[in-house]
Write a protein that holds these residues in place. Structure first.
Motif, PDB file in Angstrom:
ATOM      1  N   UNK A   1      76.196 -25.257  24.810  1.00  0.00           N
ATOM      2  CA  UNK A   1      76.822 -24.849  26.064  1.00  0.00           C
ATOM      3  C   UNK A   1      76.785 -23.328  26.170  1.00  0.00           C
ATOM      4  N   UNK A   2      77.058 -22.822  27.367  1.00  0.00           N
ATOM      5  CA  UNK A   2      77.075 -21.374  27.555  1.00  0.00           C
ATOM      6  C   UNK A   2      78.134 -20.701  26.680  1.00  0.00           C
ATOM      7  N   UNK A   3      79.271 -21.351  26.526  1.00  0.00           N
ATOM      8  CA  UNK A   3      80.331 -20.797  25.680  1.00  0.00           C
ATOM      9  C   UNK A   3      79.879 -20.749  24.222  1.00  0.00           C
ATOM     10  N   UNK A   4      79.233 -21.815  23.763  1.00  0.00           N
ATOM     11  CA  UNK A   4      78.744 -21.860  22.379  1.00  0.00           C
ATOM     12  C   UNK A   4      77.705 -20.771  22.132  1.00  0.00           C
ATOM     13  N   UNK A   5      76.811 -20.581  23.109  1.00  0.00           N
ATOM     14  CA  UNK A   5      75.794 -19.527  22.985  1.00  0.00           C
ATOM     15  C   UNK A   5      76.453 -18.157  22.977  1.00  0.00           C
ATOM     16  N   UNK A   6      77.445 -18.003  23.842  1.00  0.00           N
ATOM     17  CA  UNK A   6      78.172 -16.745  23.929  1.00  0.00           C
ATOM     18  C   UNK A   6      78.787 -16.377  22.582  1.00  0.00           C
ATOM     19  N   UNK A   7      79.416 -17.344  21.936  1.00  0.00           N
ATOM     20  CA  UNK A   7      80.046 -17.113  20.635  1.00  0.00           C
ATOM     21  C   UNK A   7      79.004 -16.888  19.547  1.00  0.00           C
TER      22      UNK A   7
ATOM     23  N   UNK B   1      68.228 -22.036  23.018  1.00  0.00           N
ATOM     24  CA  UNK B   1      69.513 -22.546  22.557  1.00  0.00           C
ATOM     25  C   UNK B   1      70.152 -23.457  23.602  1.00  0.00           C
ATOM     26  N   UNK B   2      69.981 -23.078  24.863  1.00  0.00           N
ATOM     27  CA  UNK B   2      70.578 -23.853  25.945  1.00  0.00           C
ATOM     28  C   UNK B   2      69.821 -25.143  26.223  1.00  0.00           C
ATOM     29  N   UNK B   3      68.491 -25.021  26.375  1.00  0.00           N
ATOM     30  CA  UNK B   3      67.714 -26.161  26.845  1.00  0.00           C
ATOM     31  C   UNK B   3      67.163 -27.043  25.739  1.00  0.00           C
ATOM     32  N   UNK B   4      66.797 -26.458  24.619  1.00  0.00           N
ATOM     33  CA  UNK B   4      66.233 -27.254  23.521  1.00  0.00           C
ATOM     34  C   UNK B   4      67.303 -27.719  22.543  1.00  0.00           C
ATOM     35  N   UNK B   5      68.214 -26.802  22.184  1.00  0.00           N
ATOM     36  CA  UNK B   5      69.246 -27.145  21.208  1.00  0.00           C
ATOM     37  C   UNK B   5      70.475 -27.773  21.856  1.00  0.00           C
ATOM     38  N   UNK B   6      70.594 -27.624  23.180  1.00  0.00           N
ATOM     39  CA  UNK B   6      71.679 -28.278  23.898  1.00  0.00           C
ATOM     40  C   UNK B   6      73.032 -27.608  23.780  1.00  0.00           C
TER      41      UNK B   6
END
Length: 198
Positions: free
Chosen positions: A146-152, A139-144
């Motif tokens: 942010x950490x906040x977006x992943x967190x949510x 999610x972070x490296x391929x989909x781009x």
């Protein structure tokens, strides 16, 4: 005409034989597009790069000077065209000059299958990551994201997201070696400064 022989193919291209050019496009389009895609992560831009490389190869066929192999020449051409487009679209592609220097050291393809093997190896190592760690990393490296977006999205704390990303890079660095940053850049078009830390 046996265009599968590189010398014959290059000679025929220099003579302006359209059948030789069609063979060149058919043989290399797929792998060159895949390589361009790892640099841009954008299908439209990758297609533009590919078309420009083939067009320039045909237009400058009389001046083709290949010191290694035809495939290396074409991969190098894709890379050069990528740099040209980056310079024109610096604001949108968000890459640093240091990335180019790093990638430049890794771009020589030894044989026709080596690039595919590199990508396959990286992908396998990513798939071996623990499930949640792998999901966060992709999610972070391929989909781009942010950490906040992943967190949510995953209902995780930001610290947990950061920990998963750190663990992923640490594991990949251990399994892929010191050039993991180059490998990941080739696959995702990303470079992470944490890779340079001891």
């Amino acid at each position: 005409m046996n265009y599968s022989d590189n010398k014959t193919l290059i000679h025929s291209l220099k003579k302006g034989e359209e059948k030789a050019f069609i063979y060149l496009v058919d043989k290399f389009s797929q792998r060159l597009f895949a390589y361009a895609l790892t640099l841009t992560n954008d299908k439209d831009i990758s297609q533009d790069i590919l078309q420009n490389v083939f067009l320039k190869t045909w237009e400058k066929r009389n001046k083709i000077n290949i010191s290694t192999s035809l495939q290396n020449y074409l991969f190098r051409s894709i890379y050069n065209e990528f740099v040209n487009q980056y310079n024109k679209k610096r604001a949108t592609m968000r890459l640093e000059h240091s990335y180019f220097k790093a990638l430049d050291n890794a771009i020589e393809i030894k044989d026709e299958n080596s690039f595919a093997k590199i990508i396959e190896h990286i992908t396998e190592e990513i798939q071996r990551l623990p499930p949640k760690c792998r999901e966060v990393f992709i999610l972070s490296r391929k989909e781009g994201l942010t950490n906040i977006e992943i967190s949510n999205y995953l209902n995780l704390s930001i610290k947990s997201v950061e920990a998963h990303i750190t663990k992923a890079f640490s594991t990949l660095r251990k399994n892929l070696g010191e050039r993991v940053d180059i490998s990941l850049f080739m696959l995702f078009g990303i470079y992470d400064n944490t890779l340079n830390r001891d």
